[in-house]
Design a protein around this motif. Structure first.
Motif, PDB file in Angstrom:
ATOM      1  N   THR A  42     -15.532  16.423   0.890  1.00  0.00           N
ATOM      2  CA  THR A  42     -14.866  15.403   1.680  1.00  0.00           C
ATOM      3  C   THR A  42     -14.197  15.984   2.899  1.00  0.00           C
ATOM      4  O   THR A  42     -13.589  15.275   3.667  1.00  0.00           O
ATOM      5  N   ILE A  67     -11.500   6.329  -5.340  1.00  0.00           N
ATOM      6  CA  ILE A  67     -11.194   5.959  -3.963  1.00  0.00           C
ATOM      7  C   ILE A  67     -12.246   4.934  -3.545  1.00  0.00           C
ATOM      8  O   ILE A  67     -13.431   5.257  -3.427  1.00  0.00           O
ATOM      9  N   THR A  82     -13.898   2.489  -0.999  1.00  0.00           N
ATOM     10  CA  THR A  82     -13.991   2.278   0.444  1.00  0.00           C
ATOM     11  C   THR A  82     -13.860   0.810   0.823  1.00  0.00           C
ATOM     12  O   THR A  82     -13.420   0.495   1.929  1.00  0.00           O
ATOM     13  N   THR A 126     -10.332   7.799   3.770  1.00  0.00           N
ATOM     14  CA  THR A 126     -10.855   8.326   2.499  1.00  0.00           C
ATOM     15  C   THR A 126     -10.512   9.808   2.355  1.00  0.00           C
ATOM     16  O   THR A 126     -10.204  10.275   1.250  1.00  0.00           O
ATOM     17  N   PHE A 151     -15.766   8.515  -5.134  1.00  0.00           N
ATOM     18  CA  PHE A 151     -15.758   7.617  -3.987  1.00  0.00           C
ATOM     19  C   PHE A 151     -16.673   6.441  -4.308  1.00  0.00           C
ATOM     20  O   PHE A 151     -17.881   6.624  -4.478  1.00  0.00           O
TER      21      PHE A 151
END
Length: 210
Positions: free
Chosen positions: A5, A38, A40, A104, A118
């Motif tokens: 990330t 997480i 989006t 993010t 994610f």
């Protein structure tokens, strides 16, 4: 697949699937086992809420007609517009995607949990996400199952649901991009052993990757 990330973590999972596949259910199950999720979509909602970081640019690009009286992006109106106008879709993505990436990465830096997941509905379509995560997890089911679930929860007509599905990556494209697949054509109990197995794998890989 390799990638990160951009933060200190070296292991992450990208979770995706078509509309009605059960992505949220699987994300919730992984979270209950100790993963940091997480989402989006949630980040995009925050960016386009009243006072969100994307609002001023959306107003500048699209005008007040695409904002609600409260000052949020009118999601239904914008969705219909960009669905019909590819150039408008590209303009909206140019506003949102860099902001989503920044947020993010911030969330990943702050996340606890055994590993980071994610949740990215359009992971396969986006291109760049596949290089940003270590493994891609696809929640898969038959197209007829997708249609039935979405009709049941949303009341949308079948033709509209199939149009949404046609605008997404195909089932075969998602499966081709997957490192791991969860079959969600059955009932919720059938998910448990699949999620347990992958959680054990991801915990082990995350520990090995520091």
């Amino acid at each position: 697949m390799t990638g990160s990330t951009g933060g200190t973590r070296t292991f992450s999972v990208g979770l995706t699937g078509g509309i009605g596949s059960g992505k949220t259910t699987v994300a919730d199950m992984l979270a209950a086992r100790g993963a940091a999720i997480i989402d989006t979509d949630q980040i995009a909602h925050a960016l386009t809420a009243p006072g969100g970081m994307a609002i001023n640019e959306i107003r500048a690009q699209f005008g007040d007609a695409f904002l609600t009286p409260e000052g949020a992006m009118d999601r239904a109106k914008m969705r219909a517009y960009v669905f019909a106008e590819p150039a408008a879709k590209a303009r909206l993505e140019a506003i949102l995607h860099p902001l989503i990436r920044i947020e993010t990465e911030k969330a990943a830096e702050a996340a606890g949990g055994a590993y980071v997941v994610f949740a990215v509905p359009l992971l396969v379509e986006s291109g760049s996400w596949k290089q940003r995560v270590t493994r891609v997890l696809v929640v898969d089911c038959a197209e007829e199952t997708q249609v039935r679930r979405v009709m049941s929860r949303s009341g949308l007509p079948e033709a509209q649901i199939r149009a949404i599905m046609a605008a997404q990556a195909s089932r075969s494209d998602r499966l081709a991009a997957a490192d791991d697949v969860i079959d969600n054509d059955g009932d919720a109990m059938a998910l448990v052993p699949q999620v347990d197995k992958l959680h054990a794998l991801y915990t082990s890989l995350a520990a090995a990757n520091g």
